[in-house]
Write an enzyme that holds these catalytic residues in place. Sequence first.
Site, PDB file in Angstrom:
ATOM      1  N   HIS A  87      44.277  -0.781   3.452  1.00  0.00           N
ATOM      2  CA  HIS A  87      45.748  -0.328   2.863  1.00  0.00           C
ATOM      3  C   HIS A  87      45.453  -0.076   2.142  1.00  0.00           C
ATOM      4  O   HIS A  87      45.145  -1.027   1.170  1.00  0.00           O
ATOM      5  CB  HIS A  87      46.415  -1.120   4.356  1.00  0.00           C
ATOM      6  CG  HIS A  87      46.519  -2.767   3.514  1.00  0.00           C
ATOM      7  ND1 HIS A  87      45.729  -3.210   4.111  1.00  0.00           N
ATOM      8  CD2 HIS A  87      47.088  -3.115   2.635  1.00  0.00           C
ATOM      9  CE1 HIS A  87      45.504  -4.266   3.895  1.00  0.00           C
ATOM     10  NE2 HIS A  87      46.494  -4.582   3.101  1.00  0.00           N
TER      11      HIS A  87
ATOM     12  N   GLY B 283      42.460 -11.056  -2.019  1.00  0.00           N
ATOM     13  CA  GLY B 283      44.150 -11.589  -1.678  1.00  0.00           C
ATOM     14  C   GLY B 283      44.326 -10.846  -0.688  1.00  0.00           C
ATOM     15  O   GLY B 283      45.626 -10.151  -0.495  1.00  0.00           O
TER      16      GLY B 283
ATOM     17  N   CYS C  55      45.116  -1.039  13.744  1.00  0.00           N
ATOM     18  CA  CYS C  55      44.907  -0.391  14.735  1.00  0.00           C
ATOM     19  C   CYS C  55      45.707  -0.226  15.768  1.00  0.00           C
ATOM     20  O   CYS C  55      46.169   0.995  15.958  1.00  0.00           O
ATOM     21  CB  CYS C  55      43.793  -1.028  15.551  1.00  0.00           C
ATOM     22  SG  CYS C  55      41.759  -0.424  14.089  1.00  0.00           S
TER      23      CYS C  55
ATOM     24  N   HIS D 125      49.039  -0.709  -0.860  1.00  0.00           N
ATOM     25  CA  HIS D 125      49.989  -0.422  -0.961  1.00  0.00           C
ATOM     26  C   HIS D 125      50.658   0.285  -1.995  1.00  0.00           C
ATOM     27  O   HIS D 125      50.685   0.447  -2.972  1.00  0.00           O
ATOM     28  CB  HIS D 125      50.508  -1.777  -1.432  1.00  0.00           C
ATOM     29  CG  HIS D 125      49.956  -3.165  -0.137  1.00  0.00           C
ATOM     30  ND1 HIS D 125      50.889  -3.881   0.406  1.00  0.00           N
ATOM     31  CD2 HIS D 125      49.149  -3.911  -0.474  1.00  0.00           C
ATOM     32  CE1 HIS D 125      50.584  -4.730   0.755  1.00  0.00           C
ATOM     33  NE2 HIS D 125      49.304  -5.226  -0.186  1.00  0.00           N
TER      34      HIS D 125
ATOM     35  N   CYS E  65      42.704  -5.282  15.786  1.00  0.00           N
ATOM     36  CA  CYS E  65      43.494  -5.734  14.590  1.00  0.00           C
ATOM     37  C   CYS E  65      44.748  -4.956  14.724  1.00  0.00           C
ATOM     38  O   CYS E  65      44.919  -3.937  15.179  1.00  0.00           O
ATOM     39  CB  CYS E  65      42.196  -4.059  14.032  1.00  0.00           C
ATOM     40  SG  CYS E  65      42.907  -3.220  12.711  1.00  0.00           S
TER      41      CYS E  65
ATOM     42  N   HIS F 119      41.741  -4.149   7.552  1.00  0.00           N
ATOM     43  CA  HIS F 119      42.088  -2.849   7.875  1.00  0.00           C
ATOM     44  C   HIS F 119      42.475  -1.666   6.756  1.00  0.00           C
ATOM     45  O   HIS F 119      43.229  -2.192   6.243  1.00  0.00           O
ATOM     46  CB  HIS F 119      43.031  -2.339   9.064  1.00  0.00           C
ATOM     47  CG  HIS F 119      42.667  -1.341   9.280  1.00  0.00           C
ATOM     48  ND1 HIS F 119      42.600  -0.465   9.969  1.00  0.00           N
ATOM     49  CD2 HIS F 119      43.088   0.011   8.923  1.00  0.00           C
ATOM     50  CE1 HIS F 119      42.882   0.929  10.399  1.00  0.00           C
ATOM     51  NE2 HIS F 119      43.360   1.391   9.113  1.00  0.00           N
TER      52      HIS F 119
ATOM     53  N   HIS G 139      39.108   2.554  11.855  1.00  0.00           N
ATOM     54  CA  HIS G 139      39.121   0.874  11.276  1.00  0.00           C
ATOM     55  C   HIS G 139      37.977   0.648   9.912  1.00  0.00           C
ATOM     56  O   HIS G 139      36.792   0.294  10.497  1.00  0.00           O
ATOM     57  CB  HIS G 139      39.059   0.414  12.791  1.00  0.00           C
ATOM     58  CG  HIS G 139      38.737  -1.648  12.036  1.00  0.00           C
ATOM     59  ND1 HIS G 139      39.708  -2.268  11.781  1.00  0.00           N
ATOM     60  CD2 HIS G 139      37.885  -2.340  11.515  1.00  0.00           C
ATOM     61  CE1 HIS G 139      40.106  -3.200  11.591  1.00  0.00           C
ATOM     62  NE2 HIS G 139      38.620  -3.784  11.037  1.00  0.00           N
TER      63      HIS G 139
ATOM     64  N   ASP H 115      55.871  -1.761   4.974  1.00  0.00           N
ATOM     65  CA  ASP H 115      55.577  -2.674   4.982  1.00  0.00           C
ATOM     66  C   ASP H 115      56.769  -3.836   5.718  1.00  0.00           C
ATOM     67  O   ASP H 115      58.274  -3.186   5.384  1.00  0.00           O
ATOM     68  CB  ASP H 115      55.108  -4.048   3.458  1.00  0.00           C
ATOM     69  CG  ASP H 115      54.629  -4.922   3.909  1.00  0.00           C
ATOM     70  OD1 ASP H 115      53.336  -4.863   3.792  1.00  0.00           O
ATOM     71  OD2 ASP H 115      54.847  -5.547   4.346  1.00  0.00           O
TER      72      ASP H 115
END
Length: 124
Positions: A111, A104, A15, A113, A12, A109, A54, A38
Amino acid sequence: MSSSTTAHDPNCIFCKIVAKQIPSRMVYEDEDIYAFHDINPWAPVHFLLIPKAHIVSMAHIGDEHASLLGRMMALVPVLAAKEGCNPYPKGGFRLIANTGAEGGQEVHHLHFHVMGGPRPWLRG
Ligand code: 5GP
Ligand code: ZN
C-alpha cells in the site's frame, strides 16, 4: 503467480477490504487498483492506494509489476488533488510505502500512503 502475489489472501485485512468484506471509504476503484481513506489518518487527507492482488510489499516487486505500479503512480497526483491536497508547490503531498518490519510496515499487502492538506498534521 508467486506465493508473494496471490489474487486473494483470506487472512489479509486489505484483501477483505478489496472484497468489500470489511467496509471502507472508497477513493478510487478499477479492475486492478483500489484506494480508500486510512482509518487512522495522520493528515487532513490520508488515503491508501493498493493493488487488488495480494502483493506483500515493495520488497516483492519485480519487472512484471512495472505497468501496474506505473498506473498506480500516475493516479497519485490525480487522486491527491481530488481528495483536497493543495496544488504544488505550496501544497503537495507525501507518498510513503512502509516496507518490512524495519520499514514500519504493519499490514502486509502493498500500500502507498498518500497524505496531504494544510499543516500541522497529527503525525508525519
Ligand atoms: P503500515 O503501517 O502498514 O504502512 O500502514 C497500515 C495502515 O493501514 C495504517 O495507517 C492503518 O491506519 C491502516 N489500516 C489498518 N487497518 C485498516 C482498516 O481496517 N481500514 C482502513 N481504512 N485502514 C486501515
Ligand atoms: Zn492482501
